[in-house]
Write a protein that holds these residues in place. Structure first.
Motif, mmCIF file in Angstrom:
data_model
loop_
_atom_site.group_PDB
_atom_site.id
_atom_site.type_symbol
_atom_site.label_atom_id
_atom_site.label_comp_id
_atom_site.label_asym_id
_atom_site.label_seq_id
_atom_site.Cartn_x
_atom_site.Cartn_y
_atom_site.Cartn_z
ATOM 1 N N LEU A 79 27.549 3.917 -12.146
ATOM 2 C CA LEU A 79 28.079 2.689 -13.231
ATOM 3 C C LEU A 79 27.285 3.620 -14.727
ATOM 4 O O LEU A 79 27.460 3.561 -16.196
ATOM 5 N N LEU A 80 25.971 3.577 -14.606
ATOM 6 C CA LEU A 80 25.260 3.898 -15.987
ATOM 7 C C LEU A 80 25.474 6.120 -16.324
ATOM 8 O O LEU A 80 25.443 5.963 -17.385
ATOM 9 N N ARG A 81 26.128 6.768 -15.453
ATOM 10 C CA ARG A 81 25.629 7.954 -15.832
ATOM 11 C C ARG A 81 26.935 7.912 -16.764
ATOM 12 O O ARG A 81 26.306 9.430 -17.694
ATOM 13 N N GLN A 82 28.042 7.747 -17.031
ATOM 14 C CA GLN A 82 28.867 8.010 -18.065
ATOM 15 C C GLN A 82 27.421 7.325 -19.489
ATOM 16 O O GLN A 82 28.479 8.527 -20.678
ATOM 17 N N HIS A 83 27.068 7.511 -19.856
ATOM 18 C CA HIS A 83 25.808 6.810 -20.908
ATOM 19 C C HIS A 83 24.641 7.626 -21.181
ATOM 20 O O HIS A 83 23.504 7.312 -22.120
ATOM 21 N N GLN A 119 22.312 13.726 -22.730
ATOM 22 C CA GLN A 119 21.751 15.203 -22.928
ATOM 23 C C GLN A 119 21.273 15.360 -21.891
ATOM 24 O O GLN A 119 19.854 15.020 -22.495
ATOM 25 N N HIS A 120 21.281 16.033 -20.840
ATOM 26 C CA HIS A 120 20.198 16.590 -19.511
ATOM 27 C C HIS A 120 19.219 15.743 -18.889
ATOM 28 O O HIS A 120 18.202 15.876 -18.111
ATOM 29 N N GLN A 121 19.573 14.006 -19.194
ATOM 30 C CA GLN A 121 19.353 13.340 -18.737
ATOM 31 C C GLN A 121 19.632 13.539 -17.241
ATOM 32 O O GLN A 121 21.622 13.748 -16.939
ATOM 33 N N MET A 122 19.265 13.303 -16.112
ATOM 34 C CA MET A 122 20.340 13.464 -14.602
ATOM 35 C C MET A 122 19.873 12.102 -13.361
ATOM 36 O O MET A 122 18.705 12.132 -14.052
ATOM 37 N N VAL A 123 19.918 12.430 -12.471
ATOM 38 C CA VAL A 123 19.801 11.496 -11.773
ATOM 39 C C VAL A 123 20.200 11.615 -10.441
ATOM 40 O O VAL A 123 20.983 11.737 -9.961
ATOM 41 N N HIS A 124 19.408 11.661 -9.298
ATOM 42 C CA HIS A 124 19.786 12.579 -7.952
ATOM 43 C C HIS A 124 18.322 11.724 -6.592
ATOM 44 O O HIS A 124 17.417 11.605 -6.696
#
Length: 422
Positions: free
Chosen positions: A217-221, A224-229
């Protein structure tokens, strides 16, 4: 230090003389350099256990008169190999770790061989240009942060410039990298029979699921250039046992370390939510040192552009290159302390990209062989350009003196204030 078997032709060389000498040196050692790249590629080794690869590099360098030190910075597979005794120390960074299962899918075999090739080329002009040529064997770039650890142990303290060329899909003189931190979250619950007494269990897998939902759910917020995998590395042992423990490893990336810290704070909140919702205990462990974003030297990058263009390559334009993201690298930390370059050199790989098996195959091809030789000569010529330009040489040596006089050697936490273990 050893002066070795190399012959120097003039006390006051011209630029053409020096460049010709470097070019001829790369040509002379070409077969050995290609053989080195192919040999490392054929025997991929993971971070911190690259014993065969490091040995192949040091053996070749020692045979050419370099003074080799192994086990530097307390790392078994790290080394330095020095040639010459000039005040202008050129650091040529060699990477040689591979990826699990897919081997040299990031082409570190090419990086290693190109660094050695540049070292051999510069050794032939070290006396004339007042150089100390240092090939720096840096393990564990994929995970573990070998360069960060070596930086903290002073390996780069006297280095005036640090140079590395990395294979990729395009020739890019000033690519962009992202800051990164690696976090492992560990949840601890209580096992129970999943059918006979589920009410007695505390489900650690549920805790991880809640955290994953929060991250999703956090991904939509994200900025720019922040990524989580991430991946789940332990999720339980049998479906009829309530899982008592689970673990997952996440990479967090961002444009710079400030943005990375903001991202980490939010991801840690998601991890905590999983524990709170399920009653599990949890801890978060930083797996590797924080990698800072690249901050490469503009003048050196332009010198590399001149060199690589002179070899018939066509690098991307400056504006496009600055938005060309290559992932993350521990060379970023070095570039914040030492004037550095980290260009990419194109390998013909079809539609493949780094970290794919097809790219690994491309890194042992005729195109990869050419990248070794072109990369070696281009970074050697970049060092030559800096050493022979009076203004730039003075600038780089003055920066080195300021670093030395400050006595400050930053750790990875100085770039990003990681929370460590919680």
């Amino acid at each position: 230090m050893s002066t070795g078997p190399h012959q120097h032709r003039s006390e006051c060389p011209t630029g053409a003389d020096v460049h010709d000498t470097c070019r001829m040196a790369v040509q002379r050692h070409g077969s050995a350099l290609i053989g080195l790249s192919r040999s490392i590629h054929a025997e991929p080794e993971l971070s911190f256990v690259e014993h065969r690869s490091a040995g192949k590099l040091t053996e070749l360098l020692a045979a050419q008169g370099f003074h080799v030190r192994t086990g530097v910075a307390g790392l078994d597979t790290a080394f330095t190999a020095d040639y010459g005794s000039g005040e202008f120390v050129v650091g040529l960074c060699a990477e040689y770790d591979a990826l699990p299962e897919i081997g040299h899918a990031c082409g570190h075999n090419i990086i290693a061989a190109a660094a050695v090739g540049a070292g051999l080329a510069l050794a032939d002009v070290a006396g004339e240009l007042g150089l100390t040529v240092r090939v720096i064997g840096t393990p564990a770039e994929e995970t573990g942060g070998g360069k960060v650890l070596m930086l903290e142990h002073g390996v780069f303290d006297d280095v005036a410039v640090a140079l590395l060329v990395h294979p990729g899909t395009e020739d890019v003189c000033t690519p962009r990298s992202l800051a990164i931190t690696d976090l492992e979250v560990r949840y601890t619950g209580r096992a129970a029979h999943a059918a006979a007494a589920p009410e007695l269990g505390v489900n650690a897998a549920d805790a991880l699921t809640v955290a994953q939902v929060g991250i999703g759910l956090l991904r939509q917020h994200l900025e720019q250039h922040q990524m989580v995998h991430g991946i789940v590395t332990a999720g339980g042992t049998a479906p009829n046992i309530v899982p008592a423990s689970t673990t997952a490893v996440y990479n967090l990336r961002a444009a710079d370390c400030d943005s990375l810290q903001r991202l980490e704070n939010r991801i840690r909140a998601c991890f905590e939510a999983g524990a709170t919702a399920t009653g599990c205990g949890h801890e978060v462990v930083q797996v590797s040192p924080v990698y800072a974003e690249l901050a490469c030297d503009e003048w050196l990058s332009e010198a590399y552009r001149t060199a690589i263009t002179g070899l018939g390559r066509k690098p991307l334009g400056r504006a496009v290159a600055r938005e060309w993201v290559i992932g993350s690298t521990d060379m970023g930390n070095v570039s914040h302390e030492v004037p550095a370059v980290h260009p990419t050199i194109a390998v013909e790989c079809g539609t493949a990209v780094n970290h794919q098996a097809e790219f690994a195959a491309a890194c042992a091809s005729a195109s990869a062989d050419r990248a070794v030789l072109d990369g070696a000569l281009a970074i050697a010529e970049t060092a030559v350009a800096a050493a022979m330009d009076g203004e730039q040489r003075a600038r780089l040596l003055a920066a080195l003196r300021r670093r030395s006089e400050s006595g400050v050697r930053r750790s990875s936490k100085a770039y990003c204030a990681s929370g460590g273990v919680t």
